[in-house]
Motif scaffolding. Structure first.
Motif, PDB file in Angstrom:
ATOM      1  N   UNK A   1       0.784  -1.228   0.000  1.00 52.78           N
ATOM      2  CA  UNK A   1       0.000   0.000   0.000  1.00 52.78           C
ATOM      3  C   UNK A   1       0.817   1.279   0.000  1.00 52.78           C
ATOM      4  N   UNK A   2       2.057   1.215  -0.425  1.00 55.68           N
ATOM      5  CA  UNK A   2       2.935   2.389  -0.334  1.00 55.68           C
ATOM      6  C   UNK A   2       2.483   3.568  -1.197  1.00 55.68           C
ATOM      7  N   UNK A   3       1.717   3.297  -2.247  1.00 54.89           N
ATOM      8  CA  UNK A   3       1.270   4.422  -3.082  1.00 54.89           C
ATOM      9  C   UNK A   3       0.280   5.308  -2.320  1.00 54.89           C
ATOM     10  N   UNK A   4      -0.551   4.703  -1.487  1.00 48.77           N
ATOM     11  CA  UNK A   4      -1.468   5.540  -0.700  1.00 48.77           C
ATOM     12  C   UNK A   4      -0.701   6.315   0.362  1.00 48.77           C
ATOM     13  N   UNK A   5       0.362   5.724   0.885  1.00 49.14           N
ATOM     14  CA  UNK A   5       1.146   6.418   1.912  1.00 49.14           C
ATOM     15  C   UNK A   5       1.705   7.741   1.381  1.00 49.14           C
ATOM     16  N   UNK A   6       2.148   7.745   0.126  1.00 53.51           N
ATOM     17  CA  UNK A   6       2.701   8.969  -0.452  1.00 53.51           C
ATOM     18  C   UNK A   6       1.622  10.050  -0.575  1.00 53.51           C
ATOM     19  N   UNK A   7       0.402   9.647  -0.918  1.00 55.05           N
ATOM     20  CA  UNK A   7      -0.678  10.626  -1.028  1.00 55.05           C
ATOM     21  C   UNK A   7      -1.174  11.052   0.348  1.00 55.05           C
ATOM     22  N   UNK A   8      -1.151  10.135   1.300  1.00 55.71           N
ATOM     23  CA  UNK A   8      -1.544  10.495   2.663  1.00 55.71           C
ATOM     24  C   UNK A   8      -0.595  11.522   3.274  1.00 55.71           C
ATOM     25  N   UNK A   9       0.678  11.454   2.940  1.00 54.19           N
ATOM     26  CA  UNK A   9       1.623  12.444   3.468  1.00 54.19           C
ATOM     27  C   UNK A   9       1.171  13.866   3.132  1.00 54.19           C
ATOM     28  N   UNK A  10       0.789  14.076   1.874  1.00 49.94           N
ATOM     29  CA  UNK A  10       0.338  15.409   1.451  1.00 49.94           C
ATOM     30  C   UNK A  10      -0.981  15.774   2.130  1.00 49.94           C
ATOM     31  N   UNK A  11      -1.909  14.848   2.168  1.00 50.90           N
ATOM     32  CA  UNK A  11      -3.228  15.077   2.766  1.00 50.90           C
ATOM     33  C   UNK A  11      -3.095  15.423   4.246  1.00 50.90           C
ATOM     34  N   UNK A  12      -2.325  14.640   4.990  1.00 46.36           N
ATOM     35  CA  UNK A  12      -2.157  14.871   6.423  1.00 46.36           C
ATOM     36  C   UNK A  12      -1.408  16.178   6.694  1.00 46.36           C
ATOM     37  N   UNK A  13      -0.439  16.486   5.846  1.00 44.71           N
ATOM     38  CA  UNK A  13       0.288  17.744   5.988  1.00 44.71           C
ATOM     39  C   UNK A  13      -0.629  18.943   5.839  1.00 44.71           C
ATOM     40  N   UNK A  14      -1.565  18.881   4.898  1.00 46.08           N
ATOM     41  CA  UNK A  14      -2.510  19.978   4.699  1.00 46.08           C
ATOM     42  C   UNK A  14      -3.478  20.103   5.869  1.00 46.08           C
ATOM     43  N   UNK A  15      -3.797  18.988   6.527  1.00 45.30           N
ATOM     44  CA  UNK A  15      -4.658  19.047   7.713  1.00 45.30           C
ATOM     45  C   UNK A  15      -3.915  19.620   8.922  1.00 45.30           C
ATOM     46  N   UNK A  16      -2.578  19.592   8.865  1.00 46.06           N
ATOM     47  CA  UNK A  16      -1.790  20.119   9.977  1.00 46.06           C
ATOM     48  C   UNK A  16      -1.247  19.056  10.904  1.00 46.06           C
ATOM     49  N   UNK A  17      -1.502  17.776  10.577  1.00 46.72           N
ATOM     50  CA  UNK A  17      -0.968  16.681  11.413  1.00 46.72           C
ATOM     51  C   UNK A  17       0.093  15.928  10.603  1.00 46.72           C
ATOM     52  N   UNK A  18       1.245  16.555  10.477  1.00 44.04           N
ATOM     53  CA  UNK A  18       2.337  16.000   9.667  1.00 44.04           C
ATOM     54  C   UNK A  18       2.659  14.575  10.092  1.00 44.04           C
ATOM     55  N   UNK A  19       2.912  13.721   9.105  1.00 47.04           N
ATOM     56  CA  UNK A  19       3.232  12.325   9.418  1.00 47.04           C
ATOM     57  C   UNK A  19       4.711  12.186   9.775  1.00 47.04           C
ATOM     58  N   UNK A  20       4.978  11.281  10.700  1.00 49.79           N
ATOM     59  CA  UNK A  20       6.371  10.987  11.053  1.00 49.79           C
ATOM     60  C   UNK A  20       7.036  10.289   9.871  1.00 49.79           C
ATOM     61  N   UNK A  21       8.359  10.284   9.859  1.00 49.10           N
ATOM     62  CA  UNK A  21       9.063   9.785   8.675  1.00 49.10           C
ATOM     63  C   UNK A  21       8.897   8.285   8.465  1.00 49.10           C
ATOM     64  N   UNK A  22       8.779   7.528   9.545  1.00 48.91           N
ATOM     65  CA  UNK A  22       8.629   6.084   9.405  1.00 48.91           C
ATOM     66  C   UNK A  22       7.231   5.748   8.902  1.00 48.91           C
ATOM     67  N   UNK A  23       7.154   4.891   7.897  1.00 48.90           N
ATOM     68  CA  UNK A  23       5.883   4.366   7.401  1.00 48.90           C
ATOM     69  C   UNK A  23       5.896   2.864   7.652  1.00 48.90           C
ATOM     70  N   UNK A  24       4.839   2.363   8.256  1.00 44.83           N
ATOM     71  CA  UNK A  24       4.733   0.930   8.510  1.00 44.83           C
ATOM     72  C   UNK A  24       3.920   0.323   7.370  1.00 44.83           C
ATOM     73  N   UNK A  25       4.615  -0.217   6.377  1.00 49.27           N
ATOM     74  CA  UNK A  25       3.971  -0.838   5.220  1.00 49.27           C
ATOM     75  C   UNK A  25       3.896  -2.346   5.395  1.00 49.27           C
TER      76      UNK A  25
END
Length: 197
Positions: A126-150
């Motif tokens: 599911x790594x492709x959704x993780x890349x899009x979630x990074x942008x989405x979460x950043x715009x909400x103001x809850x930046x994602x931590x660098x580690x992604x659990x795929x």
């Protein structure tokens, strides 16, 4: 001095029949609770958020909103961090996930970290959704931590109750939780110092 447990809202993205996400969410909820976190699981299949017309804060007459939605809003506002458990739909963010999260204004998410847990039945985890979630979460103001659990081949990684079938799952979860904790504690301290909610 003991620190108060972190309050986590976990958003589950999938509503598909036979979804694997519930296995992953059950596992992550247990891992977080074992790490001294209070966890609220938001499942769009159970909570049944309607297709969004207005976010919760748009309603001047809040009596028209169901009690469960007002409770959910409070849980999001009170959260110290968020964990997003998501598959990918058409290589993108599941519509049920973005619909659910959009019910709450960006101010409810601001100055709080998030962690991404993505999975698939295939080998990409599911790594492709993780890349899009990074942008989405950043715009909400809850930046994602660098580690992604795929998690690739999630159907082999967990049984239906979310019990891991190999030791890699626990070590992967712990890496994400360690980063999330550091950021969540630091941001909570800064919010308290600045008098932010």
């Amino acid at each position: 001095m003991a620190t108060a447990p972190l309050k986590i809202v976990m958003f589950l993205g999938s509503v598909r029949e036979g979804r694997l996400g519930l296995r992953v969410a059950r596992f992550m909820k247990k891992q977080l609770e074992q790490s001294n976190h209070e966890v609220a699981l938001f499942d769009p299949k159970e909570m049944k958020f309607p297709l969004i017309e207005n976010p919760v804060f748009f309603y001047k007459d809040r009596s028209v909103l169901p009690e469960w939605m007002l409770t959910a809003e409070k849980q999001v506002k009170d959260a110290d961090a968020f964990v997003i458990v998501s598959a990918e739909y058409n290589h993108s963010i599941p519509p049920a996930l973005s619909n659910m999260m959009d019910y709450f204004g960006a101010s409810a998410y601001s100055y709080k970290p998030s962690g991404i847990v993505c999975y698939s039945a295939g080998i990409y985890g599911g790594m492709r959704v993780a890349m899009q979630l990074r942008a989405f979460l950043g715009e909400l103001g809850c930046l994602s931590v660098s580690n992604i659990f795929g998690i690739p081949e999630a159907q082999k990684a967990f049984d239906e109750n979310g019990t891991p079938q190999n030791s890699h799952m626990e070590s992967g979860a712990k890496k994400l939780i360690k980063q999330l904790d550091w950021h969540a504690h630091a941001m909570r301290n800064h919010r308290n110092t600045a008098g932010l909610p």
